[in-house]
Design a protein around this motif. Structure first.
Motif, short mmCIF file in Angstrom:
data_model
loop_
_atom_site.label_atom_id
_atom_site.label_comp_id
_atom_site.label_asym_id
_atom_site.label_seq_id
_atom_site.Cartn_x
_atom_site.Cartn_y
_atom_site.Cartn_z
N ALA A 204 -3.64 94.72 -31.31
CA ALA A 204 -3.83 95.24 -32.66
C ALA A 204 -2.61 94.89 -33.51
O ALA A 204 -1.50 95.34 -33.23
N ASP A 205 -2.83 94.07 -34.52
CA ASP A 205 -1.75 93.66 -35.43
C ASP A 205 -2.37 93.25 -36.75
O ASP A 205 -3.37 92.53 -36.77
N ASP A 206 -1.76 93.70 -37.85
CA ASP A 206 -2.29 93.37 -39.17
C ASP A 206 -1.88 91.98 -39.63
O ASP A 206 -2.41 91.47 -40.61
N ASP A 207 -0.95 91.34 -38.94
CA ASP A 207 -0.54 89.98 -39.28
C ASP A 207 -1.37 89.02 -38.41
O ASP A 207 -1.15 88.93 -37.20
N PRO A 208 -2.31 88.30 -39.01
CA PRO A 208 -3.20 87.45 -38.21
C PRO A 208 -2.47 86.35 -37.45
O PRO A 208 -2.90 85.97 -36.36
N ASP A 209 -1.38 85.84 -37.98
CA ASP A 209 -0.64 84.80 -37.28
C ASP A 209 -0.02 85.34 -35.99
O ASP A 209 -0.06 84.68 -34.95
N ILE A 210 0.56 86.52 -36.07
CA ILE A 210 1.16 87.13 -34.87
C ILE A 210 0.07 87.46 -33.86
O ILE A 210 0.22 87.20 -32.66
N ALA A 211 -1.03 88.03 -34.33
CA ALA A 211 -2.14 88.38 -33.43
C ALA A 211 -2.66 87.14 -32.70
O ALA A 211 -2.89 87.19 -31.49
N ARG A 212 -2.82 86.06 -33.43
CA ARG A 212 -3.32 84.82 -32.81
C ARG A 212 -2.32 84.25 -31.81
O ARG A 212 -2.69 83.76 -30.75
N LEU B 260 -2.03 96.53 -26.82
CA LEU B 260 -0.75 96.23 -27.47
C LEU B 260 -0.91 96.59 -28.95
O LEU B 260 -1.71 95.98 -29.65
N LEU B 261 -0.13 97.57 -29.40
CA LEU B 261 -0.24 98.05 -30.77
C LEU B 261 0.98 97.68 -31.59
O LEU B 261 2.11 97.94 -31.17
N ASP B 262 0.74 97.11 -32.76
CA ASP B 262 1.82 96.92 -33.74
C ASP B 262 2.21 98.31 -34.23
O ASP B 262 1.37 99.19 -34.41
N TRP B 263 3.48 98.51 -34.43
CA TRP B 263 3.97 99.82 -34.87
C TRP B 263 3.58 100.11 -36.31
O TRP B 263 3.12 101.20 -36.63
N MET B 264 3.74 99.12 -37.20
CA MET B 264 3.50 99.33 -38.63
C MET B 264 2.28 98.53 -39.08
O MET B 264 2.33 97.32 -39.19
N MET B 265 1.17 99.26 -39.30
CA MET B 265 -0.07 98.66 -39.79
C MET B 265 -0.58 99.52 -40.93
O MET B 265 -0.29 100.72 -40.98
#
Length: 76
Positions: A7-15, A50-55
């Protein structure tokens, strides 16, 4: 094969994370925010999240609290 929810709001990081995990033999599903991550966790019962802290909306900490409070996802 283990399923990992990223889970990440930045698609580049998620990919990028998904690519590395898949390269190492894991199955991966993605979520764009905490709300979507919570829904996907309930649907797919992943082995690891895996969770992004800030979304936006529901952040990673709020999502974790909701996951631990839900009997169907608390063991993940």
């Amino acid at each position: 094969m283990a399923l990992i929810l990223v889970a990440d709001d930045d698609p580049d990081i998620a990919r990028l994370v998904a690519f590395q995990l898949k390269y190492n033999g894991y199955e991966v599903t993605l979520a764009r925010d905490g709300t979507e991550a919570l829904a996907r966790a309930r649907e797919t019962a992943p082995d690891l999240i895996l969770l992004d802290w800030m979304m936006p909306g529901m952040d990673g900490l709020e999502c974790l609290t909701a996951l631990k409070g839900d009997p169907t996802t608390r063991g993940i």
